[in-house]
Design a protein around this motif. Structure first.
Motif, PDB file in Angstrom:
ATOM      1  N   VAL A   1       0.903  -1.108   0.123  1.00 11.82           N
ATOM      2  CA  VAL A   1       0.056  -0.092  -0.023  1.00 11.82           C
ATOM      3  C   VAL A   1       0.703   1.412  -0.046  1.00 11.82           C
ATOM      4  N   ARG A   2       0.835   2.026  -1.161  1.00 15.98           N
ATOM      5  CA  ARG A   2       1.752   3.132  -1.158  1.00 15.98           C
ATOM      6  C   ARG A   2       1.221   4.239  -0.502  1.00 15.98           C
ATOM      7  N   LEU A   3       2.105   5.108   0.169  1.00 16.54           N
ATOM      8  CA  LEU A   3       1.673   6.202   0.987  1.00 16.54           C
ATOM      9  C   LEU A   3       1.362   7.487   0.212  1.00 16.54           C
ATOM     10  N   GLY A   4       0.790   8.363   0.745  1.00 19.04           N
ATOM     11  CA  GLY A   4       0.774   9.726   0.146  1.00 19.04           C
ATOM     12  C   GLY A   4      -0.061  10.142  -1.024  1.00 19.04           C
ATOM     13  N   ARG A   5      -1.141   9.371  -1.096  1.00 15.97           N
ATOM     14  CA  ARG A   5      -2.012   9.665  -2.039  1.00 15.97           C
ATOM     15  C   ARG A   5      -2.582  11.077  -1.589  1.00 15.97           C
ATOM     16  N   LYS A   6      -2.667  12.120  -2.609  1.00 20.49           N
ATOM     17  CA  LYS A   6      -3.085  13.303  -1.931  1.00 20.49           C
ATOM     18  C   LYS A   6      -4.664  13.372  -2.422  1.00 20.49           C
ATOM     19  N   ASP A   7      -5.275  14.515  -1.814  1.00 19.16           N
ATOM     20  CA  ASP A   7      -6.869  14.686  -1.801  1.00 19.16           C
ATOM     21  C   ASP A   7      -6.986  15.573  -2.884  1.00 19.16           C
ATOM     22  N   GLY A   8      -7.979  15.844  -3.485  1.00 21.41           N
ATOM     23  CA  GLY A   8      -8.258  16.767  -4.784  1.00 21.41           C
ATOM     24  C   GLY A   8      -9.036  18.093  -3.901  1.00 21.41           C
ATOM     25  N   PHE A   9      -8.845  19.139  -4.784  1.00 19.25           N
ATOM     26  CA  PHE A   9      -9.643  20.430  -4.213  1.00 19.25           C
ATOM     27  C   PHE A   9     -11.276  20.360  -4.562  1.00 19.25           C
ATOM     28  N   LEU A  10     -12.010  19.439  -5.302  1.00 18.58           N
ATOM     29  CA  LEU A  10     -13.220  19.483  -5.721  1.00 18.58           C
ATOM     30  C   LEU A  10     -13.849  18.132  -5.305  1.00 18.58           C
ATOM     31  N   SER A  11     -14.900  18.152  -4.435  1.00 20.66           N
ATOM     32  CA  SER A  11     -15.380  17.070  -4.014  1.00 20.66           C
ATOM     33  C   SER A  11     -16.904  17.145  -3.966  1.00 20.66           C
ATOM     34  N   LYS A  12     -17.473  16.408  -4.951  1.00 21.51           N
ATOM     35  CA  LYS A  12     -19.038  16.497  -5.280  1.00 21.51           C
ATOM     36  C   LYS A  12     -19.616  15.369  -5.431  1.00 21.51           C
ATOM     37  N   SER A  13     -20.643  14.955  -4.864  1.00 21.20           N
ATOM     38  CA  SER A  13     -21.281  13.676  -4.976  1.00 21.20           C
ATOM     39  C   SER A  13     -21.808  13.577  -6.232  1.00 21.20           C
ATOM     40  N   THR A  14     -22.111  14.497  -7.174  1.00 26.04           N
ATOM     41  CA  THR A  14     -22.512  14.543  -8.651  1.00 26.04           C
ATOM     42  C   THR A  14     -21.496  13.910  -9.442  1.00 26.04           C
ATOM     43  N   ARG A  15     -20.096  13.962  -8.744  1.00 25.13           N
ATOM     44  CA  ARG A  15     -19.136  13.491  -9.875  1.00 25.13           C
ATOM     45  C   ARG A  15     -18.928  11.833  -9.702  1.00 25.13           C
ATOM     46  N   VAL A  16     -19.735  11.402  -8.809  1.00 30.67           N
ATOM     47  CA  VAL A  16     -19.435   9.906  -8.588  1.00 30.67           C
ATOM     48  C   VAL A  16     -20.077   9.079  -9.790  1.00 30.67           C
ATOM     49  N   LYS A  17     -21.127   9.337 -10.258  1.00 32.33           N
ATOM     50  CA  LYS A  17     -21.822   8.424 -11.042  1.00 32.33           C
ATOM     51  C   LYS A  17     -21.044   8.343 -12.370  1.00 32.33           C
TER      52      LYS A  17
ATOM     53  N   GLY B   1     -12.451  -0.464 -18.205  1.00 33.69           N
ATOM     54  CA  GLY B   1     -11.574  -0.387 -19.365  1.00 33.69           C
ATOM     55  C   GLY B   1     -11.047   1.246 -19.449  1.00 33.69           C
ATOM     56  N   ALA B   2     -11.912   2.033 -19.114  1.00 26.83           N
ATOM     57  CA  ALA B   2     -11.879   3.440 -19.228  1.00 26.83           C
ATOM     58  C   ALA B   2     -10.909   3.895 -18.294  1.00 26.83           C
ATOM     59  N   LYS B   3     -10.463   3.154 -16.992  1.00 25.70           N
ATOM     60  CA  LYS B   3      -9.970   3.246 -15.874  1.00 25.70           C
ATOM     61  C   LYS B   3      -8.546   2.555 -16.092  1.00 25.70           C
ATOM     62  N   GLY B   4      -8.457   1.926 -17.350  1.00 29.61           N
ATOM     63  CA  GLY B   4      -7.114   1.307 -17.588  1.00 29.61           C
ATOM     64  C   GLY B   4      -7.029  -0.188 -17.227  1.00 29.61           C
ATOM     65  N   PHE B   5      -8.200  -0.759 -16.911  1.00 27.95           N
ATOM     66  CA  PHE B   5      -8.326  -2.314 -16.092  1.00 27.95           C
ATOM     67  C   PHE B   5      -8.792  -3.149 -17.490  1.00 27.95           C
ATOM     68  N   ASN B   6      -8.256  -4.203 -17.571  1.00 26.28           N
ATOM     69  CA  ASN B   6      -8.386  -5.316 -18.531  1.00 26.28           C
ATOM     70  C   ASN B   6      -9.488  -6.023 -18.118  1.00 26.28           C
TER      71      ASN B   6
ATOM     72  N   ALA C   1      -4.141  -8.825  -5.806  1.00 25.36           N
ATOM     73  CA  ALA C   1      -3.200  -8.041  -5.283  1.00 25.36           C
ATOM     74  C   ALA C   1      -2.429  -7.239  -6.229  1.00 25.36           C
ATOM     75  N   ARG C   2      -2.144  -7.740  -7.295  1.00 29.00           N
ATOM     76  CA  ARG C   2      -1.676  -7.019  -8.581  1.00 29.00           C
ATOM     77  C   ARG C   2      -2.401  -5.868  -9.048  1.00 29.00           C
ATOM     78  N   ALA C   3      -3.816  -5.933  -8.990  1.00 25.76           N
ATOM     79  CA  ALA C   3      -4.818  -5.113  -9.690  1.00 25.76           C
ATOM     80  C   ALA C   3      -5.050  -4.230  -8.512  1.00 25.76           C
TER      81      ALA C   3
ATOM     82  N   SER D   1      -4.513   1.490  -6.694  1.00 23.96           N
ATOM     83  CA  SER D   1      -4.309   2.347  -5.302  1.00 23.96           C
ATOM     84  C   SER D   1      -3.556   3.606  -6.163  1.00 23.96           C
ATOM     85  N   VAL D   2      -2.987   3.503  -7.364  1.00 24.78           N
ATOM     86  CA  VAL D   2      -2.326   4.677  -8.181  1.00 24.78           C
ATOM     87  C   VAL D   2      -3.363   5.286  -8.959  1.00 24.78           C
ATOM     88  N   LEU D   3      -4.212   4.817  -9.258  1.00 29.69           N
ATOM     89  CA  LEU D   3      -5.182   5.373 -10.441  1.00 29.69           C
ATOM     90  C   LEU D   3      -5.513   6.894  -9.994  1.00 29.69           C
TER      91      LEU D   3
END
Ligand code: HEM
Length: 196
Positions: free
Chosen positions: A9-25, A43-48, A165-167, A172-174
């Motif tokens: 588990v890599r450390l240091g993932r930063k938080d964004g400045f925008l946080s809106k529930s409407t951006r989840v869908k 696929g759009a996130k790079g996962f096969n 584990a690999r996925a 975690s870095v997406l």
């Protein structure tokens, strides 16, 4: 605590400045999606497809609220109110558990009926027995693109653990934020500079 593979588990993932529930869908999978939608979304996130099936094995633990699968037990179709691909005894149990979900929306069912608190490959073993809780789970062994991997992981837990584990490390870095993008919050539930 629940078992399963170890991964970095890599450390240091930063938080964004925008946080809106409407951006989840559109960014997270939903229980009423078909396999093509699920594959396209991951696929759009790079996962096969293989990674998508492996990550779905996370449903070996945890639970889902009745509304996520209610259509499968109460109003699947005019001809058959219960999804015929569900194990009948499992369907009966779910119907009893969810009988009052309209008035009590907190009612839930285990994602993995057999070993709900153990991270193992039972999720995949459940699928051919009609014990997949969500229709997206069931579809993993129906669709020709996903069923090879679902059957493989049902037979071989080591392959599942390695793939999961690999996925997860990849997940975690997406979309990580670099440089001036994002911040390390002083309080995890609050931007550092609150704009009023
Ligand atoms: C394949 C597409 C997926 C769909 C359609 C899906 C959908 C869902 C839904 C509807 C729930 C129930 C939420 C609730 O009622 O509160 C759930 C629970 C859960 N999902 Fe997924 N999910 C998917 C993939 C994943 C992935 C990739 C992971 C993690 C790697 C994951 C991990 C979990 C866990 C751990 C729970 C249980 C949460 C709890 O017990 O509170 N799922 N999922």
């Amino acid at each position: 605590m629940v078992g399963g593979p170890f991964y970095q588990v890599r450390l240091g993932r930063k938080d964004g400045f925008l946080s809106k529930s409407t951006r989840v869908k559109g960014n997270v999978p939903e229980s009423n999606m078909g396999t093509s939608e699920i594959i396209a979304l991951f696929g759009a996130k790079g996962f096969n497809v293989q990674e998508t099936v492996a990550l779905s094995g996370a449903h070996t633990i945890g639970f889902s609220h009745c509304k996520e699968f209610a259509n499968r037990i109460f109003n699947y179709s005019k001809a058959t109110p219960v999804d015929p691909t569900l194990n009948p005894r499992f369907a009966d149990g779910l119907k009893m558990a969810c009988a009052n979900y309209g008035s009590n929306p907190t009612v839930s069912a285990f994602n993995d009926l057999m070993t709900p608190n153990k991270f193992d490959n039972m999720y995949y073993q459940n699928l051919p027995r009609g014990l997949g809780l969500l229709s997206t789970d069931r579809d993993m062994i129906v669709d020709s693109r996903t069923k090879y991997f679902a059957n493989l992981y049902a037979k071989n837990q080591t392959l599942f653990f390695d793939a999961f584990a690999r996925a997860m490390e990849k997940l975690s870095v997406l979309g990580i934020k670099m440089g001036r993008n994002g911040e390390i919050r002083r309080r995890c539930d609050q931007f550092n500079n609150i704009v009023t």
